[in-house]
Design an enzyme around this catalytic site. Structure first.
Site, PDB file in Angstrom:
ATOM      1  N   GLU A  58       3.282   6.745   8.863  1.00 47.19           N
ATOM      2  CA  GLU A  58       2.118   6.271   8.123  1.00 47.19           C
ATOM      3  C   GLU A  58       1.819   7.167   6.931  1.00 47.19           C
ATOM      4  OE1 GLU A  58      -0.452   3.119   7.594  1.00 47.19           O
ATOM      5  OE2 GLU A  58       1.176   3.395   9.042  1.00 47.19           O
ATOM      6  N   HIS A 117       7.090   2.811   4.401  1.00 47.14           N
ATOM      7  CA  HIS A 117       7.737   2.830   5.713  1.00 47.14           C
ATOM      8  C   HIS A 117       9.249   2.635   5.569  1.00 47.14           C
ATOM      9  CE1 HIS A 117       4.249   2.985   8.310  1.00 47.14           C
ATOM     10  NE2 HIS A 117       3.713   1.901   7.772  1.00 47.14           N
ATOM     11  N   HIS A 165       2.783  -0.381   0.523  1.00 50.55           N
ATOM     12  CA  HIS A 165       2.579   0.277   1.811  1.00 50.55           C
ATOM     13  C   HIS A 165       3.830   0.143   2.693  1.00 50.55           C
ATOM     14  CE1 HIS A 165       0.044   1.477   5.341  1.00 50.55           C
ATOM     15  NE2 HIS A 165       0.963   0.779   5.974  1.00 50.55           N
ATOM     16  N   GLU A 166       4.338  -1.076   2.836  1.00 54.21           N
ATOM     17  CA  GLU A 166       5.495  -1.290   3.692  1.00 54.21           C
ATOM     18  C   GLU A 166       6.760  -0.675   3.100  1.00 54.21           C
ATOM     19  OE1 GLU A 166       4.906  -2.107   6.582  1.00 54.21           O
ATOM     20  OE2 GLU A 166       2.891  -2.942   6.306  1.00 54.21           O
TER      21      GLU A 166
END
Length: 489
Positions: A284, A258, A254-255
């Protein structure tokens, strides 16, 4: 130099200072000794005062009035600088400085209260944060809606009413699918113990696999995983659990979504307003498509199963199909960041409604814990028994991020649209994912979304990438197809 050139030189210095402020926040979450919190609050406040003064300096207004954009990117730079200048001017310098000091301190208060499951200990400082955010929102709104004005920092152009309508459209399908799934016997999680060092080793390998440049970044641990920075210094954090390796794996992926967004922005834009993600909704969308549509796909799970079995041995799942079902299992739980794709948006809707009520004054901070617990029981069907599973689980409110939460669901909507377009552009995507090959998928996202940074407005960027205006339709169709197959009626 032209007025435009002079403005950009000035702006690069301001952006550099903003990056330093972000680095102070990263250090506070990862390495700063606990006893340094009061001093760090003073440092953050002092730096914020300097940045605020630069953003509101009269020469910025003079240069904006005189500057002419040399090209499309220049026009975007002027648009973003003007937006920042006008918004920052509305906020008194002493308010901005006080907020920076307070939220730096409140972050430590939150972490301690969360550890002790003691909302009452955190409530006084949160009440002060809310009071100041209301004041800031009112100054920004200039007679308009206070919450919308705060949200504009994270998703320019979006309104609470628009998002409420979108959530109202999504909620019935999500609730129905959740209820159907939870009528099935609950699938067990993986079993066994997972060495944290081995988890971190795998996390670093996965980060590189998804395109994260470790030469311009690093991966550390934090209570709440996050990504920080842009350009040549983009850092991410994750967390480990000895019994739940997916917490580490999917927090990392997930990170990385980003971080890759920030790392892949056109290098000509570094340390300029265009040189960072255009909105948190778009940001996001990158983290969620990396984590869910790619990382939790059946094809990629087949590859990941083999990798984890080689490293950790027996996990209590028989084969790749059972592993995929376990990764995507719907289950009772309290934590937003650990929620499945069906229930995640329901977590966001809860927070969205509560924080709008806090900012409007319809909900007092003293009543927040009870309001959270009542709403959670109504939405999820079981009771919150400790504050760390409830209103203390997220860091966002402690650091003043009101208006941020709804961008998570908006990012899911954008990710649904991008996933649909990606599959049309890469018809053999599943075959690639089955071998752990993310190169073409992440390259498509880099070309169509990430490289542009803030060149386009958020909805325009997604529309250009997908060939159509973003709607919740593709996301809901994806969720229905995926979880309808996993949990048939």
């Amino acid at each position: 130099m032209t007025a435009f050139d002079e403005l950009m030189v000035y702006q690069r210095e301001t952006e550099a200072l903003s990056q330093i402020a972000g680095r102070l926040g990263w250090d506070q979450e990862t390495m700063m000794p606990r006893g340094a919190a009061p001093q760090r609050a003073e440092e953050s406040g002092a730096l914020e005062a300097v940045i605020h003064a630069r953003r509101t300096a009269p020469q910025v207004g003079d240069l904006l009035a005189a500057a002419e954009a040399p090209d499309q990117a220049g026009a975007a730079q002027l648009r973003l600088i003007k937006r920042s200048f006008e918004r920052t001017q509305r906020v008194p310098a002493d308010l901005a400085t006080t907020l920076a000091r307070l939220t730096s301190r409140a972050q430590g208060n939150w972490a301690e209260a969360r550890e002790n499951n003691d909302f009452a200990a955190f409530a006084p400082v949160l009440q002060e944060v809310v009071r100041l955010k209301r004041e800031e929102g009112a100054a920004l709104a200039d007679g308009g809606d206070t919450y919308d004005a705060l949200m504009d920092d994270y998703e320019p152009g979006a309104t609470g009413a628009q998002l409420q309508a979108m959530f109202d459209e999504m909620r019935p399908g999500l609730v129905a699918l959740r209820e159907r799934a939870l009528n099935h016997p609950e699938r067990a999680a993986v079993s066994g113990s997972y060495d944290p060092q081995q988890q971190m080793k795998l996390a670093r390998e996965l980060a590189k696999l998804f395109g994260y440049d470790m030469a311009r970044g690093r991966l550390d641990k934090a209570v709440h995983p996050f990504s920080s920075g842009s350009g040549d210094d983009v850092r991410i954090t994750t967390r480990t659990s000895k019994t739940d390796p997916f917490n580490c794996i999917y927090s990392t992926i997930h990170e990385v979504g980003h971080a890759c967004y920030e790392q892949r922005i056109d290098r000509d834009y570094v340390l300029t307003p265009v040189g960072q993600g255009v909105s948190m909704g778009v940001h996001e969308s990158q983290s969620r498509i990396y984590e869910n549509q790619l990382g939790r796909s059946r094809a990629f799970c087949g590859w990941l199963f083999e990798q984890m079995r080689d490293r950790f041995g027996d996990m209590g799942v028989a084969d790749a199909d059972e592993f995929y079902a376990t990764v995507n299992r719907l289950h009772r739980g309290f934590i937003r960041t650990e929620a499945d794709e069906v229930q995640y948006n329901l977590h966001i809707m809860l927070r969205f409604d509560l924080e709008r009520a806090l900012i409007s004054g319809d909900l007092a901070v003293a009543d927040l814990e009870a309001a959270w617990n009542d709403r959670f029981a109504a939405d999820f069907g079981y009771a919150v028994t400790r504050a760390s599973d409830g209103c203390l689980q997220d860091v966002h409110w402690s650091v003043g991020l009101f208006g941020y939460f709804p961008t998570y669901s908006l990012g899911n909507v954008y990710a649904g649209c991008l996933h649909e377009a990606l599959r049309q552009a890469v018809p053999d995507l599943d075959a690639q994912l089955a071998t752990g090959d993310l190169a073409e998928a992440t390259a498509w996202l880099g070309e169509n979304v990430q490289q542009h940074g803030g060149l386009y407005e958020p909805r325009e960027l997604i529309t250009r990438a997908c060939g159509a205006e973003p709607t919740a339709g593709p996301l809901m169709a994806y969720i229905e197809e995926k979880f309808g197959a996993l949990y048939p009626a």
